[in-house]
Design a protein around this motif. Structure first.
Motif, mmCIF file in Angstrom:
data_model
loop_
_atom_site.group_PDB
_atom_site.id
_atom_site.type_symbol
_atom_site.label_atom_id
_atom_site.label_comp_id
_atom_site.label_asym_id
_atom_site.label_seq_id
_atom_site.Cartn_x
_atom_site.Cartn_y
_atom_site.Cartn_z
ATOM 1 N N SER A 256 0.872 -1.180 0.000
ATOM 2 C CA SER A 256 0.000 0.000 0.000
ATOM 3 C C SER A 256 0.908 1.228 0.000
ATOM 4 O O SER A 256 2.074 1.139 0.366
ATOM 5 C CB SER A 256 -0.881 0.048 1.257
ATOM 6 O OG SER A 256 -1.561 -1.165 1.419
ATOM 7 N N SER B 70 -9.621 0.799 -4.431
ATOM 8 C CA SER B 70 -8.668 0.634 -3.324
ATOM 9 C C SER B 70 -7.435 1.490 -3.517
ATOM 10 O O SER B 70 -7.032 2.225 -2.618
ATOM 11 C CB SER B 70 -8.231 -0.818 -3.200
ATOM 12 O OG SER B 70 -9.340 -1.640 -2.987
ATOM 13 N N LYS B 71 -6.816 1.364 -4.696
ATOM 14 C CA LYS B 71 -5.569 2.109 -4.941
ATOM 15 C C LYS B 71 -5.904 3.521 -5.408
ATOM 16 O O LYS B 71 -5.327 4.488 -4.924
ATOM 17 C CB LYS B 71 -4.710 1.430 -6.006
ATOM 18 C CG LYS B 71 -4.752 -0.065 -6.049
ATOM 19 C CD LYS B 71 -3.992 -0.726 -4.941
ATOM 20 C CE LYS B 71 -4.283 -2.175 -4.985
ATOM 21 N NZ LYS B 71 -4.121 -3.141 -4.155
ATOM 22 N N LEU C 196 0.637 5.093 6.492
ATOM 23 C CA LEU C 196 -0.261 4.775 5.374
ATOM 24 C C LEU C 196 -0.873 6.073 4.837
ATOM 25 O O LEU C 196 -1.340 6.909 5.612
ATOM 26 C CB LEU C 196 -1.388 3.854 5.879
ATOM 27 C CG LEU C 196 -2.442 3.445 4.857
ATOM 28 C CD1 LEU C 196 -1.892 2.418 3.872
ATOM 29 C CD2 LEU C 196 -3.677 2.859 5.555
ATOM 30 N N SER D 139 5.934 1.729 -0.315
ATOM 31 C CA SER D 139 5.885 1.939 1.139
ATOM 32 C C SER D 139 7.263 2.246 1.729
ATOM 33 O O SER D 139 7.434 2.228 2.948
ATOM 34 C CB SER D 139 5.258 0.723 1.830
ATOM 35 O OG SER D 139 5.951 -0.446 1.479
ATOM 36 N N THR E 214 -6.939 5.346 -2.432
ATOM 37 C CA THR E 214 -6.306 4.882 -1.169
ATOM 38 C C THR E 214 -7.387 4.457 -0.159
ATOM 39 O O THR E 214 -7.330 4.824 1.010
ATOM 40 C CB THR E 214 -5.368 5.944 -0.520
ATOM 41 O OG1 THR E 214 -6.142 7.055 -0.050
ATOM 42 C CG2 THR E 214 -4.279 6.419 -1.455
ATOM 43 N N TYR F 105 -8.521 1.095 0.527
ATOM 44 C CA TYR F 105 -8.452 -0.366 0.414
ATOM 45 C C TYR F 105 -9.565 -1.069 1.201
ATOM 46 O O TYR F 105 -10.120 -2.060 0.780
ATOM 47 C CB TYR F 105 -7.086 -0.877 0.915
ATOM 48 C CG TYR F 105 -5.922 -0.033 0.426
ATOM 49 C CD1 TYR F 105 -5.267 -0.342 -0.758
ATOM 50 C CD2 TYR F 105 -5.502 1.095 1.143
ATOM 51 C CE1 TYR F 105 -4.208 0.440 -1.215
ATOM 52 C CE2 TYR F 105 -4.449 1.879 0.692
ATOM 53 C CZ TYR F 105 -3.812 1.556 -0.474
ATOM 54 O OH TYR F 105 -2.783 2.330 -0.931
#
Ligand code: PLP
Length: 411
Positions: free
Chosen positions: A44, A256-257, A52, A391, A260, A262
């Protein structure tokens, strides 16, 4: 032993190698401090401080939704009408598709991919996937009681059209139908994006192959909105206009991506074909499948996607662009050093991951373990090591390729 459960299915438990390595990395962080560990396992997007990324434009919009919007069921099993329309608009953007279409709302890209497999193939048939691929394709095929067959992704630095054709021909000869996954652009885990010409070749070949039976391409675009040239990221879809009426494309889209988000489990399957009846036939099965499995997807997640990508589009794009740029910087640092020291990686263009090329399986295992011993945590994939630059901070990327190359040379 297995008397209570389905018999005609693979009974092996999920082998979650990712989870195992992630927990090793977390233990090491707890013991030695995060500054001493390279945790390149997390798929992620993280910011430069190791947190995150949760885009403000996305979650401020979500938080402003009325509680009843969050509480409500969706208005249909195939998704709310405004969501379905906006997924289509967002996916194709300025591309003018001369095709019939429908969108089914799904829980993430996962729902779109799994529903396509389940509703296109019959039990015992074969799904075609790339030889380096997201591991879930195989799990999804297995639970649908289907097999998988892989095509080689690369011929040098290009898409291996020869292997793609050979694999499709073999499967067509066996089962009179082809369902092939292409995870493009921003392939997970190599970061490869096909050229428009490569897509033209794929579609021209599908037309040719369709003389022997129906051909369905499942284009998984989970990472598309992290393309480095977003304005051109949908250009390849013009190739879809070349397809004939024996070919179908399903584009699996994931919020999800893109957002952001998810955990909000929202996405869609965009079904494209020349004839409305063909689109409708898959739409009916997917809608029934939705009803019979997840029922409907979160109402608020759908409403949020629509608001963010219409009312707040410019702010959202601007906020996300900062992270796309960050990703580019991280990958440039890593790639430059890898090139300098001769650390081989698969052709990377854009996206969350870079994958080191290690074709010898024994060396791959030893390399992966030796890196762990030096507190560099990565994910082993088929014929490679996935490095999740999404990440890792720029600072952590600096010097990483050199360290990896030293470890590899010491084996
Ligand atoms: N496709 C690929 C290649 C992925 O890596 C992922 C998630 O990691 C997905 C699809 C689906 O993600 P989600 O179900 O969260 O949308």
């Amino acid at each position: 032993m297995k008397k209570f459960i389905r018999q005609n299915i693979d009974h092996q438990p999920i082998v979650d190698n990712v989870f195992k390595i992630v927990s090793l990395a977390n233990d090491a962080i707890a013991k030695k401090g995060k500054e001493n560990i390279v945790n390149a396992t997390i798929g992620s997007l993280y910011d430069e401080d190791g947190n995150l990324v949760a885009l403000d434009t996305v979650f401020n919009t979500y938080n402003s939704l009325d509680n009843r919007t969050k509480a409500k069921y969706a208005s249909s099993f195939s998704g709310n009408p405004n969501f379905r329309q906006q997924v289509y608009n967002w996916v194709v953007q300025d591309t003018k598709l001369d095709l019939c279409h429908s969108v089914i709302g799904t829980p993430g890209g996962s729902g779109a991919v799994s529903s396509t497999i389940l509703n296109v193939l019959d039990e015992g048939q074969t799904l075609i996937i790339p030889h380096i691929a997201w591991g879930n394709y195989k799990s999804m095929a297995t639970i649908a009681n289907c097999k998988v067959q892989a095509y080689q992704m690369f011929d040098g630095d290009a898409f291996n059209i020869t292997s793609f054709k050979e694999t499709c021909r073999e499967v067509m000869a066996r089962q009179g139908k082809v369902l092939a996954i292409i995870n493009d652009p921003c392939h997970n885990p190599t970061g490869y994006s096909m050229t428009v010409e490569e897509w033209n070749q794929v579609i021209d070949f599908c037309n040719e192959l369709s003389n022997e039976g129906p051909v369905i391409i499942l284009d998984d675009i989970a990472y598309i909105d992290y393309s480095y040239n977003l304005e051109r990221s949908r250009d390849y879809m013009n190739a879809f206009n070349r397809m004939n009426d024996q070919v179908m494309i399903v584009v699996a889209f994931s919020c999800s991506k893109t957002l952001t988000s998810y955990g909000l489990r929202c996405g869609g399957a965009v079904i494209l074909a020349k004839n409305h009846e063909d689109v409708r036939s898959l739409e009916i099965l997917m809608e029934k499948h939705a009803r019979a499995s997840w029922s409907n997807i979160p109402n608020a997640a759908m409403e949020n996607f629509v608001k963010v990508t219409t009312e707040h589009k410019d702010e959202f794009n601007a906020e996300k662009a900062k992270y796309v740029d960050l990703l580019r910087q991280r990958c440039e640092v890593f790639k430059k050093e890898a090139d300098e020291c001769g650390l081989a990686y698969y052709p990377y263009k854009e996206g969350f991951f870079v994958t080191l090329k290690v074709e010898d399986d024994d060396l791959l295992t030893r390399f992966h373990e030796a890196m762990i011993a030096q507190d560099i945590y990565t994910i082993k994939v088929n014929k490679g090591i996935r490095v999740a630059l999404c990440s890792l901070s720029i600072e952590k990327c600096q010097g990483l390729a050199f360290k990896m190359k030293d470890i590899l040379d010491s084996l």
